[in-house]
Design a protein around this motif. Structure first.
Motif, mmCIF file in Angstrom:
data_model
loop_
_atom_site.group_PDB
_atom_site.id
_atom_site.type_symbol
_atom_site.label_atom_id
_atom_site.label_comp_id
_atom_site.label_asym_id
_atom_site.label_seq_id
_atom_site.Cartn_x
_atom_site.Cartn_y
_atom_site.Cartn_z
ATOM 1 N N VAL A 142 0.842 -1.197 0.000
ATOM 2 C CA VAL A 142 0.000 0.000 0.000
ATOM 3 C C VAL A 142 0.877 1.248 0.000
ATOM 4 O O VAL A 142 0.625 2.199 -0.749
ATOM 5 N N ARG A 143 1.928 1.257 0.828
ATOM 6 C CA ARG A 143 2.842 2.412 0.840
ATOM 7 C C ARG A 143 3.510 2.584 -0.520
ATOM 8 O O ARG A 143 3.657 3.716 -1.016
ATOM 9 N N THR A 144 3.903 1.508 -1.141
ATOM 10 C CA THR A 144 4.515 1.582 -2.471
ATOM 11 C C THR A 144 3.509 2.114 -3.491
ATOM 12 O O THR A 144 3.851 2.944 -4.333
ATOM 13 N N PHE A 145 2.278 1.658 -3.394
ATOM 14 C CA PHE A 145 1.223 2.150 -4.283
ATOM 15 C C PHE A 145 1.066 3.662 -4.128
ATOM 16 O O PHE A 145 0.989 4.396 -5.111
ATOM 17 N N PHE A 146 1.045 4.142 -2.894
ATOM 18 C CA PHE A 146 0.890 5.575 -2.662
ATOM 19 C C PHE A 146 2.118 6.360 -3.109
ATOM 20 O O PHE A 146 1.987 7.471 -3.617
ATOM 21 N N ALA A 147 3.292 5.793 -2.940
ATOM 22 C CA ALA A 147 4.508 6.471 -3.402
ATOM 23 C C ALA A 147 4.485 6.631 -4.919
ATOM 24 O O ALA A 147 4.774 7.711 -5.453
ATOM 25 N N THR A 148 4.118 5.565 -5.624
ATOM 26 C CA THR A 148 4.056 5.672 -7.087
ATOM 27 C C THR A 148 2.909 6.588 -7.503
ATOM 28 O O THR A 148 3.019 7.323 -8.479
ATOM 29 N N GLY A 149 1.828 6.574 -6.744
ATOM 30 C CA GLY A 149 0.707 7.476 -7.025
ATOM 31 C C GLY A 149 1.100 8.930 -6.874
ATOM 32 O O GLY A 149 0.669 9.789 -7.656
ATOM 33 N N LEU A 150 1.939 9.220 -5.888
ATOM 34 C CA LEU A 150 2.403 10.598 -5.708
ATOM 35 C C LEU A 150 3.258 11.030 -6.898
ATOM 36 O O LEU A 150 3.122 12.156 -7.399
ATOM 37 N N ILE A 151 4.091 10.138 -7.380
ATOM 38 C CA ILE A 151 4.889 10.454 -8.566
ATOM 39 C C ILE A 151 3.976 10.723 -9.757
ATOM 40 O O ILE A 151 4.175 11.680 -10.508
#
Length: 184
Positions: A142-151
Motif C-alpha cells: 500500500v505504501r509503495t502504491f501511494f509512493a508511485t501514485g504521488l509520482i
C-alpha cells in the motif's frame, strides 16, 4: 436591470456547481489563495450564498477535498482489484480531471492548519485502507502504491506524463510488490 432572470436550479445541483467551481479555484490557488468571490462568480451565485451554504472558505475547501477523495475511491471501487489496475484507473482520472491531483496536493500543502491536517490525514488513511481491502495488499504494498501514485500526481500536475516513463515505471514497481497469486 438585465433582461435575463437568474436560472433556478435544485439545491443539490447548485451545490454541485459551487463545488466544481471551488475545486478549480482551490486546485489553482490552494486554501490560502483561493477566493470565494471567484468561486461565486464561476458558480453564478453570490459570495454570501456560498458562506450560507458552506460556513467558511476552509469548510468549503474541506468539502472539496472530501469530494476529491470520494472520486478517487469510486474509481478504485470500479477498477479490477489489482494494484496495477487501480494505478491505471488513477492515472486516467488525473488525465481526465487534472484538478483532482491538484486538489489533493493542495490538501497536503494546507496541512499546516490543524483542522485541515486532521481531515486530510483521515481521508488519506481511509484511502489506504480501501486499497488494502480492494486488493489484499499488505502495508508495504500500500505504501509503495501511494509512493508511485504521488509520482503520477506530480508528473501529471507538471504535465510531464508524456515526456517521462513514470507510468511504465509505476507499473513495474507495482508488479514487484503485487500480492502473491496476482498476475498483473
Amino acid at each position: 436591470m438585465s433582461g435575463t432572470a437568474p436560472v433556478r436550479m435544485p439545491a443539490a445541483a447548485r451545490r454541485a456547481v459551487i463545488l466544481e467551481a471551488a475545486a478549480t479555484e482551490f486546485a489553482r490557488n490552494g486554501l490560502a489563495g483561493g477566493r470565494l468571490e471567484v468561486i461565486a462568480e464561476q458558480a453564478g451565485v453570490s459570495h454570501p450564498r456560498i458562506v450560507q451554504l458552506f460556513g467558511s472558505k476552509k469548510k468549503l475547501f474541506l468539502e472539496v477535498v472530501d469530494v476529491t477523495f470520494d472520486k478517487i475511491e469510486a474509481v478504485f471501487e470500479r477498477a479490477e482489484p489489482t494494484l496495477t489496475a487501480l494505478g491505471d484507473a488513477y492515472v486516467k482520472l488525473l488525465r481526465r480531471e487534472p484538478s483532482t491531483g491538484l486538489v489533493m496536493l493542495q490538501g497536503f500543502a494546507a496541512a499546516a492548519d490543524a483542522e485541515v491536517q486532521v481531515a486530510v490525514r483521515r481521508r488519506h488513511l481511509d484511502l489506504m485502507k480501501a486499497i488494502a481491502r480492494l486488493t489484499g495488499a499488505d502495508a508495504l504494498q500500500v505504501r509503495t502504491f501511494f509512493a508511485t501514485g504521488l509520482i503520477q500526481t506530480v508528473s501529471t500536475a507538471l504535465e510531464l506524463s508524456e515526456r517521462r516513463a513514470d507510468t511504465a515505471w509505476s507499473a513495474w514497481i507495482l508488479q514487484l510488490v503485487a500480492p502473491a497469486g496476482q498476475d498483473d
